[in-house]
Write a protein that holds these residues in place. Structure first.
Motif, PDB file in Angstrom:
ATOM      1  N   ILE A   1       0.839  -1.204   0.000  1.00 14.52           N
ATOM      2  CA  ILE A   1       0.000   0.000   0.000  1.00 14.52           C
ATOM      3  C   ILE A   1       0.868   1.245   0.000  1.00 14.52           C
ATOM      4  CG2 ILE A   1      -1.652   1.354   1.355  1.00 14.52           C
ATOM      5  CD1 ILE A   1      -2.784  -1.356   2.334  1.00 14.52           C
ATOM      6  N   ARG A   2       1.923   1.185   0.845  1.00 12.06           N
ATOM      7  CA  ARG A   2       2.802   2.344   0.931  1.00 12.06           C
ATOM      8  C   ARG A   2       3.429   2.649  -0.442  1.00 12.06           C
ATOM      9  NH1 ARG A   2       7.776   2.243   5.025  1.00 12.06           N
ATOM     10  NH2 ARG A   2       8.943   2.030   3.078  1.00 12.06           N
TER      11      ARG A   2
ATOM     12  N   ASP B   1       2.269   1.719  -3.335  1.00 10.35           N
ATOM     13  CA  ASP B   1       1.186   2.187  -4.212  1.00 10.35           C
ATOM     14  C   ASP B   1       0.962   3.681  -4.039  1.00 10.35           C
ATOM     15  OD1 ASP B   1       0.697  -0.148  -5.377  1.00 10.35           O
ATOM     16  OD2 ASP B   1      -1.293  -0.510  -4.453  1.00 10.35           O
ATOM     17  N   MET B   2       0.910   4.069  -2.738  1.00  7.74           N
ATOM     18  CA  MET B   2       0.628   5.480  -2.448  1.00  7.74           C
ATOM     19  C   MET B   2       1.722   6.387  -2.975  1.00  7.74           C
ATOM     20  SD  MET B   2      -1.062   5.621   1.291  1.00  7.74           S
ATOM     21  CE  MET B   2      -1.273   7.369   1.162  1.00  7.74           C
TER      22      MET B   2
ATOM     23  N   SER C   1       1.426   6.444  -6.732  1.00  7.26           N
ATOM     24  CA  SER C   1       0.271   7.194  -7.250  1.00  7.26           C
ATOM     25  C   SER C   1       0.444   8.691  -6.978  1.00  7.26           C
ATOM     26  CB  SER C   1      -1.042   6.657  -6.662  1.00  7.26           C
ATOM     27  OG  SER C   1      -1.198   7.075  -5.333  1.00  7.26           O
ATOM     28  N   SER C   2       1.053   9.022  -5.827  1.00 10.23           N
ATOM     29  CA  SER C   2       1.316  10.427  -5.529  1.00 10.23           C
ATOM     30  C   SER C   2       2.291  11.011  -6.562  1.00 10.23           C
ATOM     31  CB  SER C   2       1.915  10.576  -4.126  1.00 10.23           C
ATOM     32  OG  SER C   2       0.977  10.176  -3.168  1.00 10.23           O
TER      33      SER C   2
ATOM     34  N   GLU D   1      -6.736  12.520  -0.860  1.00  7.91           N
ATOM     35  CA  GLU D   1      -5.503  12.399  -0.073  1.00  7.91           C
ATOM     36  C   GLU D   1      -4.556  13.594  -0.264  1.00  7.91           C
ATOM     37  OE1 GLU D   1      -6.357  10.580  -2.645  1.00  7.91           O
ATOM     38  OE2 GLU D   1      -4.664   9.730  -3.736  1.00  7.91           O
TER      39      GLU D   1
ATOM     40  N   THR E   1       0.702  14.810   0.093  1.00  3.69           N
ATOM     41  CA  THR E   1      -0.496  13.954   0.220  1.00  3.69           C
ATOM     42  C   THR E   1      -0.514  13.316   1.606  1.00  3.69           C
ATOM     43  OG1 THR E   1       0.648  12.033  -0.650  1.00  3.69           O
ATOM     44  CG2 THR E   1      -0.571  13.366  -2.238  1.00  3.69           C
TER      45      THR E   1
ATOM     46  N   THR F   1      -1.028  10.468   4.445  1.00  2.00           N
ATOM     47  CA  THR F   1      -0.847   9.008   4.582  1.00  2.00           C
ATOM     48  C   THR F   1      -2.012   8.373   5.350  1.00  2.00           C
ATOM     49  OG1 THR F   1       0.411   9.325   6.600  1.00  2.00           O
ATOM     50  CG2 THR F   1       1.660   9.112   4.557  1.00  2.00           C
TER      51      THR F   1
ATOM     52  N   LEU G   1      -3.165   5.038   4.427  1.00  2.00           N
ATOM     53  CA  LEU G   1      -2.238   4.000   4.870  1.00  2.00           C
ATOM     54  C   LEU G   1      -2.412   3.691   6.352  1.00  2.00           C
ATOM     55  CD1 LEU G   1       0.257   2.225   4.194  1.00  2.00           C
ATOM     56  CD2 LEU G   1       1.663   4.130   4.975  1.00  2.00           C
TER      57      LEU G   1
END
Lengths: 121, 441
Positions: free
Chosen positions: B10-11, B13-14, B17-18, B53, B118, B120, B123
């Motif tokens: 997830i981290r 991904d974030m 994506s950010s 986010e 963004t 977290t 997350l």
């Protein structure tokens, strides 16, 4: 002088005791078991003493004593138990009679009979 | 482990994506910066409001001066006015936010820098959800294991404790009559069954042992009584003899002396016989019972014994009926065979109630058969086997005797390869039948 009755199922003991006592002037009758003894007592004169064995077939010494105490005429006849089984003192206490263990000394036998029947003639 | 990997994914991904978002905004912002159109720049940044986010974003010109910004929360502290002009691209995660730095370029020429922050929060909320899930999972597992423990306790521990308690009680009280109550068909049920079977066996053996001790104690008292009986006569006779006058008697005294010695001798024989029986039993017990076999005639043995007993038979008013063939020869131990006849005839005289006794011998098919029949008290059928055992008798102890005669008799017959049995009923008398092979060794 009163007679003595020897009650024992063993032929040799009956013969020995009655023979030795008769030699010393006592009057002796014999019975082979309790039944025999009761029959003789009920039909004849009472002895001054009964020398009673304990282990006898058909009627034991203890059973004989109980029958004797039940009969008012016979109850007063003194009994001395002669027993080859252990703990003869205990048995004597239980039956409330004098008890002597086999094999018995001749002098004790004669003295005992003398005590109950009086001196021999 | 799964959770940790998930959180890492997830981290990443974030972050990516950010970074992607930064890329897109930088594209839009590039033209606005290139043409120095602040309104277009603000519009480009405003497009980020669709993405929850995104906390804020700012564009800086090529000198690093603040140019335009978007802030989701207007009350949040204002953004920095200056940044270094040649900041390179990057994404960093610090605490609760991700900072994306992105050069704004068109055709390789740099017009400025985009700074995007963004949150977290997705997350951390995912991590919290995982934490919560883990806690629930742990609680569930704990409950399940308690449940399992309870079931196991019920199925195994409690029943094993039940068995242990029964065993403990037995050890404390010595009472082998108790049984485990477990009736399950599983392994513990099988164990309880085996345990109960073991208890039954122990109880049986204990009863046997107690009976053996009782029989032995009884025998000792019987044996001492039996030995004392002839000893009583013997002692009185000898003491009577000692009291006799020390001269050679005559007439009536001589008769008395003779009968006294005869009685004395009889007692010595009785003692000898009793001790002989005791010795025989101990010989049998240690397996040292041996036959001296020779060619003998059973009929002549029976005649001898009948003669030995004639005085006693007469005295007890018995009649003895002999049914004998000419002879009955075989390979036997004559002394032991005589003992068999003596023992059986003694018993007939002891228990025969004075009624006639029959002694018969027959020869058939390589066997000799000896039978002794009385019409006395008889033996109940339940005792027919037992009376041949050591120290046993079918009647009360008041009848006397060691309880060894039939035992020794049977052992002698067995040693000859023969058999012995009794046919009898209470009040109907007894017939003892001995069969022995003639050629026996």
């Amino acid at each position: 002088m009163k007679s003595v009755m020897v009650v024992d199922d063993d032929d040799d003991i009956r013969e020995t005791i009655s023979g030795l006592l008769a030699q010393r002037g006592f009057q002796v009758t014999t019975a082979a078991d309790g039944n025999d003894a009761l029959q003789q007592l009920r039909s004849g004169d009472l002895p001054g003493l009964i020398l009673l064995d304990l282990m006898m077939p058909s009627m034991s010494g203890e059973e004989f004593r109980a029958w004797q105490m039940n009969d008012p005429r016979l109850a007063a006849v003194p009994v001395v138990v002669l027993s080859g089984a252990g703990m003869v003192d205990e048995v004597g206490k239980k039956m409330k009679v004098e008890a002597i263990s086999k094999p018995i000394e001749l002098t004790i036998l004669v003295d005992t009979v003398k005590r109950y029947c009086g001196a021999a003639e | 482990l799964v959770a940790a990997r998930e959180i890492r994914d997830i981290r990443e991904d974030m972050l990516s994506s950010s970074a992607l978002m930064g890329g897109v905004v930088a594209e839009y912002g590039a033209a606005a910066l290139a043409f120095e159109n602040r309104t277009a720049a603000e519009q480009a940044l405003q497009a980020l409001s669709k993405h929850e986010e995104v906390l804020d974003a700012a564009l800086y010109d090529r000198a690093g001066h603040y140019y335009a910004a978007y802030r989701r929360d207007p009350s949040a502290p204002p953004l920095a006015n200056e940044i270094g002009p040649r900041q390179s691209a990057g994404a960093t995660l610090d605490g609760a936010r991700i900072t994306i730095l992105r050069p704004v370029e068109v055709g390789g020429e740099r017009f400025g820098t985009l700074v995007l922050h963004t949150s977290t929060e997705p997350l951390t909320s995912r991590v919290r959800a995982y934490e919560q899930g883990l806690i629930w999972l742990a609680v569930g597992l704990l409950a399940a294991s308690l449940m399992l423990a309870w079931v196991l306790e019920r199925m195994i521990s409690r029943r094993l404790h039940g068995l242990a308690e029964v065993a403990g009680n037995i050890a404390r009280k010595g009472d082998y009559k108790v049984r485990a109550a477990d009736a399950g068909g599983d392994e513990i049920g099988v164990l309880a069954d085996a345990f109960n079977r073991m208890l039954t066996e122990i109880e049986r053996r204990q009863d046997e042992a107690l009976r053996a001790v009782r029989v032995r104690d009884e025998f000792l008292s019987v044996a001492s009584h039996e030995l004392k009986t002839p000893l009583t006569s013997l002692k009185l006779q000898v003491q009577g003899l000692l009291e006799m006058p020390p001269q050679i008697p005559d007439g009536k005294d001589a008769e008395r002396l003779k009968s006294s010695f005869a009685l004395t001798e009889r007692q010595v024989r009785r003692l000898e016989r009793l001790i002989g029986n005791l010795l025989d039993v101990s010989r049998i017990a240690v397996g040292r019972f041996q036959l001296q076999v020779e060619d003998v005639d059973l009929v002549s043995i029976v005649r001898d014994v009948a003669a030995q007993f004639s005085a006693e038979i007469h005295r007890a008013r018995y009649t003895l009926d002999l049914k004998l063939p000419e002879s009955a020869r075989g390979k036997w131990d004559p002394l032991r065979l005589e003992q068999v006849v003596v023992n059986l005839l003694s018993n007939a005289l002891k228990y025969g109630n004075g009624k006639p006794i029959e002694l018969a011998v027959e020869v058939q098919n390589g066997h000799a058969r000896l039978s002794v029949r009385d019409q006395g008290i008889g033996v109940e059928e339940v005792h027919h086997e037992r009376i041949f055992e050591r120290f046993e008798r079918a009647v009360s102890l008041n009848y006397g005797g060691l309880g060894l005669g039939l035992y020794i008799t049977k052992q002698i017959v067995l040693a000859h390869g023969g058999s012995i049995r009794v046919e009898s009923a209470p009040g109907a008398g007894s017939t003892f039948v001995v069969e022995i092979p003639r050629g026996s060794s």
